[in-house]
Design an enzyme around this catalytic site. Structure first.
Site, PDB file in Angstrom:
ATOM      1  N   ASN A  35      88.047  62.340  -1.779  1.00 54.66           N
ATOM      2  CA  ASN A  35      86.809  63.009  -1.366  1.00 54.66           C
ATOM      3  C   ASN A  35      85.594  62.099  -1.408  1.00 54.66           C
ATOM      4  O   ASN A  35      84.545  62.441  -0.872  1.00 54.66           O
ATOM      5  CB  ASN A  35      86.559  64.257  -2.229  1.00 54.66           C
ATOM      6  CG  ASN A  35      87.557  65.356  -1.923  1.00 54.66           C
ATOM      7  OD1 ASN A  35      88.352  65.238  -0.991  1.00 54.66           O
ATOM      8  ND2 ASN A  35      87.532  66.427  -2.700  1.00 54.66           N
ATOM      9  N   CYS A 128      91.793  75.361   7.370  1.00 49.56           N
ATOM     10  CA  CYS A 128      91.359  76.730   7.039  1.00 49.56           C
ATOM     11  C   CYS A 128      92.281  77.420   6.027  1.00 49.56           C
ATOM     12  O   CYS A 128      92.105  78.602   5.761  1.00 49.56           O
ATOM     13  CB  CYS A 128      91.320  77.577   8.306  1.00 49.56           C
ATOM     14  SG  CYS A 128      90.078  77.030   9.462  1.00 49.56           S
ATOM     15  N   ARG A 133      86.051  78.907   5.399  1.00 51.50           N
ATOM     16  CA  ARG A 133      85.433  77.599   5.576  1.00 51.50           C
ATOM     17  C   ARG A 133      84.555  77.473   6.834  1.00 51.50           C
ATOM     18  O   ARG A 133      84.839  76.678   7.736  1.00 51.50           O
ATOM     19  CB  ARG A 133      86.503  76.501   5.539  1.00 51.50           C
ATOM     20  CG  ARG A 133      87.428  76.634   4.348  1.00 51.50           C
ATOM     21  CD  ARG A 133      88.311  75.441   4.155  1.00 51.50           C
ATOM     22  NE  ARG A 133      87.638  74.381   3.429  1.00 51.50           N
ATOM     23  CZ  ARG A 133      88.191  73.236   3.082  1.00 51.50           C
ATOM     24  NH1 ARG A 133      89.436  73.001   3.389  1.00 51.50           N
ATOM     25  NH2 ARG A 133      87.531  72.321   2.416  1.00 51.50           N
ATOM     26  N   ARG A 409      98.793  64.341   1.965  1.00 56.63           N
ATOM     27  CA  ARG A 409      97.438  64.246   2.531  1.00 56.63           C
ATOM     28  C   ARG A 409      96.457  63.673   1.510  1.00 56.63           C
ATOM     29  O   ARG A 409      95.484  63.019   1.882  1.00 56.63           O
ATOM     30  CB  ARG A 409      96.946  65.640   2.940  1.00 56.63           C
ATOM     31  CG  ARG A 409      97.465  66.129   4.259  1.00 56.63           C
ATOM     32  CD  ARG A 409      96.711  67.373   4.671  1.00 56.63           C
ATOM     33  NE  ARG A 409      95.283  67.184   4.416  1.00 56.63           N
ATOM     34  CZ  ARG A 409      94.421  68.158   4.229  1.00 56.63           C
ATOM     35  NH1 ARG A 409      94.822  69.401   4.246  1.00 56.63           N
ATOM     36  NH2 ARG A 409      93.142  67.903   4.013  1.00 56.63           N
TER      37      ARG A 409
HETATM   38  C1  UD1 Z   1      84.780  69.763  -0.530  1.00 59.18           C
HETATM   39  C2  UD1 Z   1      86.039  69.031  -0.954  1.00 59.18           C
HETATM   40  C3  UD1 Z   1      87.085  70.017  -1.441  1.00 59.18           C
HETATM   41  C4  UD1 Z   1      86.517  70.902  -2.542  1.00 59.18           C
HETATM   42  C5  UD1 Z   1      85.201  71.534  -2.090  1.00 59.18           C
HETATM   43  C6  UD1 Z   1      84.500  72.306  -3.193  1.00 59.18           C
HETATM   44  C7  UD1 Z   1      86.076  67.083   0.485  1.00 59.18           C
HETATM   45  C8  UD1 Z   1      86.736  66.342   1.591  1.00 59.18           C
HETATM   46  N1  UD1 Z   1      86.561  68.278   0.184  1.00 59.18           N
HETATM   47  O1  UD1 Z   1      85.122  70.605   0.550  1.00 59.18           O
HETATM   48  O2  UD1 Z   1      88.194  69.273  -1.951  1.00 59.18           O
HETATM   49  O3  UD1 Z   1      87.424  71.928  -2.836  1.00 59.18           O
HETATM   50  O4  UD1 Z   1      84.286  70.526  -1.638  1.00 59.18           O
HETATM   51  O5  UD1 Z   1      84.280  71.485  -4.285  1.00 59.18           O
HETATM   52  O6  UD1 Z   1      85.166  66.564  -0.154  1.00 59.18           O
HETATM   53  N2  UD1 Z   1      80.504  76.973   3.113  1.00 59.18           N
HETATM   54  C9  UD1 Z   1      79.784  77.791   3.966  1.00 59.18           C
HETATM   55  N3  UD1 Z   1      79.209  77.223   5.065  1.00 59.18           N
HETATM   56  C10 UD1 Z   1      79.307  75.892   5.342  1.00 59.18           C
HETATM   57  C11 UD1 Z   1      80.039  75.066   4.456  1.00 59.18           C
HETATM   58  C12 UD1 Z   1      80.620  75.634   3.352  1.00 59.18           C
HETATM   59  O7  UD1 Z   1      79.682  78.993   3.752  1.00 59.18           O
HETATM   60  O8  UD1 Z   1      78.749  75.438   6.359  1.00 59.18           O
HETATM   61  C13 UD1 Z   1      81.136  77.561   1.919  1.00 59.18           C
HETATM   62  C14 UD1 Z   1      82.648  77.384   1.886  1.00 59.18           C
HETATM   63  O9  UD1 Z   1      83.309  78.376   2.633  1.00 59.18           O
HETATM   64  C15 UD1 Z   1      82.926  77.486   0.398  1.00 59.18           C
HETATM   65  C16 UD1 Z   1      81.685  76.848  -0.226  1.00 59.18           C
HETATM   66  O10 UD1 Z   1      80.677  76.862   0.780  1.00 59.18           O
HETATM   67  O11 UD1 Z   1      82.987  78.825   0.029  1.00 59.18           O
HETATM   68  C17 UD1 Z   1      81.885  75.436  -0.732  1.00 59.18           C
HETATM   69  O12 UD1 Z   1      82.458  74.658   0.307  1.00 59.18           O
HETATM   70  P1  UD1 Z   1      82.111  73.113   0.470  1.00 59.18           P
HETATM   71  O13 UD1 Z   1      81.460  72.653  -0.779  1.00 59.18           O
HETATM   72  O14 UD1 Z   1      81.390  72.908   1.755  1.00 59.18           O
HETATM   73  O15 UD1 Z   1      83.550  72.480   0.561  1.00 59.18           O
HETATM   74  P2  UD1 Z   1      83.989  71.258   1.454  1.00 59.18           P
HETATM   75  O16 UD1 Z   1      82.866  70.292   1.614  1.00 59.18           O
HETATM   76  O17 UD1 Z   1      84.669  71.743   2.676  1.00 59.18           O
END
Ligand code: UD1
Length: 445
Positions: A35, A128, A133, A409
């Protein structure tokens, strides 16, 4: 002739076989962080020249990001464990759905493409399987910076004259959206203030990498990040930090098997919330001369209540590995998953092995078994898949885990590492791993 393209790391014999029941013992080094590496790769696009990520993990997601960058015109190569990215000519602005669909973090390339060339067109990001997400916060950040973004459900197009500094206040903490905002802001005109940012260590690593390239960023690691845009960035050169989630997974393996391991290169200060729980379940640990000595032989206490939270809380990515440990502890534990809606998929598989887990919405109640039994189970995603390996190492008898490509992965050599710690484990995809090495060698040649 039919030309069948098998994705890197995927093998028709997509199975890991484990004969469990032996406590793991010995020393292990953890891989570079997935990450942290992926956003650093995206950041490299902001320099028209060569950047290098030292000690980059050789995992399917990194290969996928490499392929995407090559598709944009970058030239990439490996020298040993170091990944070189020459983005001098990476001026294409279209990323196909085939590529973005393989990996969620492909979406952060949008901010980098806008910062570099003022436009980007990409298929919708995949990944997803652990919840909805959405990407609304990503789009919000880019729009605030002055981009016009259209989300058509299966593709996103974005363009701008030049990105301009702005006040970006996230409604929810998101690692990816914070990274997106940072990548967009570093070359934007003027000052950007991002608030309600994610504080995960990977944000800090990304900012360190960017600062090394000449970016002006302060406040990373806190809720508020301030960025002053610069005209151009120089090449990045940094060691990818140790993977805190892989380290936590290995510590869970020691706990599940009641073993004792030494992690040679633990991530410093990034696992505190996890280690607190480790102690509560009866595990012991000690930091000595930069190493982490963990003793899982006394693990026996269930956890009355634990919830996943944003950093510095208990990480959602270690929820499944911990669930596998709790499945080996008689008594009832309760986990609440606050980050992703659908992260209990492995519960049914652990139940096949003798645990008794009921999951409802964001809560799971786990009644562990004094002894799990090996059987055939299937991984459906990365961390849940790794957790099944831990349960299999703890279980009596043989377990076959299908869906090993999900695990590859994010884990570079989890089977080899557990085998070196005394586990009886075989990845039937080893042949494909060798193929990857050959492909890499050819690339280098
Ligand atoms: C990253 C990590 C993943 C980890 C997650 C939370 C990477 C490649 N992946 O994923 O391993 O589990 O952080 O620590 O670094 N959300 C929204 N809108 C958005 C974006 C996110 O509502 O535009 C929500 C998501 O659905 C989730 C929450 O925010 O409920 C946190 O997600 P996010 O921190 O964005 O996770 P990732 O960046 O995808």
């Amino acid at each position: 002739m039919i030309n069948v393209k098998v994705p890197l790391g995927v093998n028709v014999l997509d199975e890991i076989r484990v004969t469990g029941g032996k406590p793991l013992r010995g020393r292990v080094s953890v891989q570079g962080s997935k990450n942290a590496a992926l956003p650093m790769m995206a950041a490299s696009l902001l320099h028209r020249g060569v950047s290098v990520l030292r000690g980059c993990p050789k995992i399917a997601d990194v290969y996928c990001m490499e392929e995407i960058l090559e598709g944009l015109g970058a030239v990439t190569w490996w020298e040993g464990r170091d990944l070189y990215l020459d983005c001098a000519k990476a001026d294409r602005t279209v990323i196909s759905e085939e590529n973005t669909g393989k990996m969620r973090s492909s979406v952060i390339l949008l901010g980098a493409m806008l910062g570099r060339n003022g436009k980007g067109f990409m298929g919708y990001p995949g990944g997803c399987v652990i919840g909805k997400r959405p990407i609304d916060l990503h789009i919000y950040a880019l729009k605030k910076l002055g981009a016009s973004v259209t989300d058509r459900g299966n593709f996103i197009s974005a363009s701008c004259g030049k990105l301009t500094g702005a006040e970006i206040s996230f409604a929810k903490s998101s690692v990816g959206a914070t990274e997106q905002g940072i990548l967009g802001a570093v070359l934007a005109e003027g000052e950007t203030v991002l608030s309600h940012c994610a504080c995960e260590p990977e944000i800090v690593w990304l900012c360190r990498y960017l600062r090394g390239m000449g970016a002006k960023i302060t406040g990373d690691g806190s809720r508020n990040i301030r960025i002053t845009g610069v005209g151009e960035l120089t090449g990045g050169d940094m060691k990818v930090p140790a993977d805190r989630i892989a380290a936590g997974t290995y510590l869970c393996a020691a706990a599940a098997t009641r073993g004792k391991i030494i992690i040679e290169n633990p991530p410093e200060g990034e696992l505190d919330a996890f280690l607190e729980v480790y102690r509560k379940i009866g595990g012991q640990y000690e930091g000595k001369s930069g190493k982490l000595i963990a003793d899982g032989s006394g693990v026996r206490f269930p956890v009355p209540f634990l919830e996943t939270e944003e950093y510095p809380g208990f990480p959602t990515d270690l929820q499944s590995p911990l669930m596998a440990v709790l499945a080996t502890i008689p008594g009832e534990s309760h986990i609440r998953e606050n980050i992703f809606e659908d992260r209990f998929k492995l519960a049914g598989e652990l139940n096949k092995m003798g645990a008794f887990i009921t999951a409802s919405g964001r809560d799971a109640w786990i009644r562990g078994a004094s002894s799990l039994s090996g059987c055939q189970v299937a991984a459906e995603e990365l961390r849940g898949g790794a957790a099944l390996i831990l349960a299999a190492l703890a279980a009596r008898g043989n377990t076959s885990i299908k869906g090993a490509s999900f695990i590859r992965r994010g884990y570079e050599h989890i089977c080899e590492d557990f085998a070196a710690l005394g586990g009886i484990i075989e990845d039937t995809g080893t042949t494909s791993y060798e193929n990857i090495q050959i492909q890499e060698k050819n690339k280098a040649d």
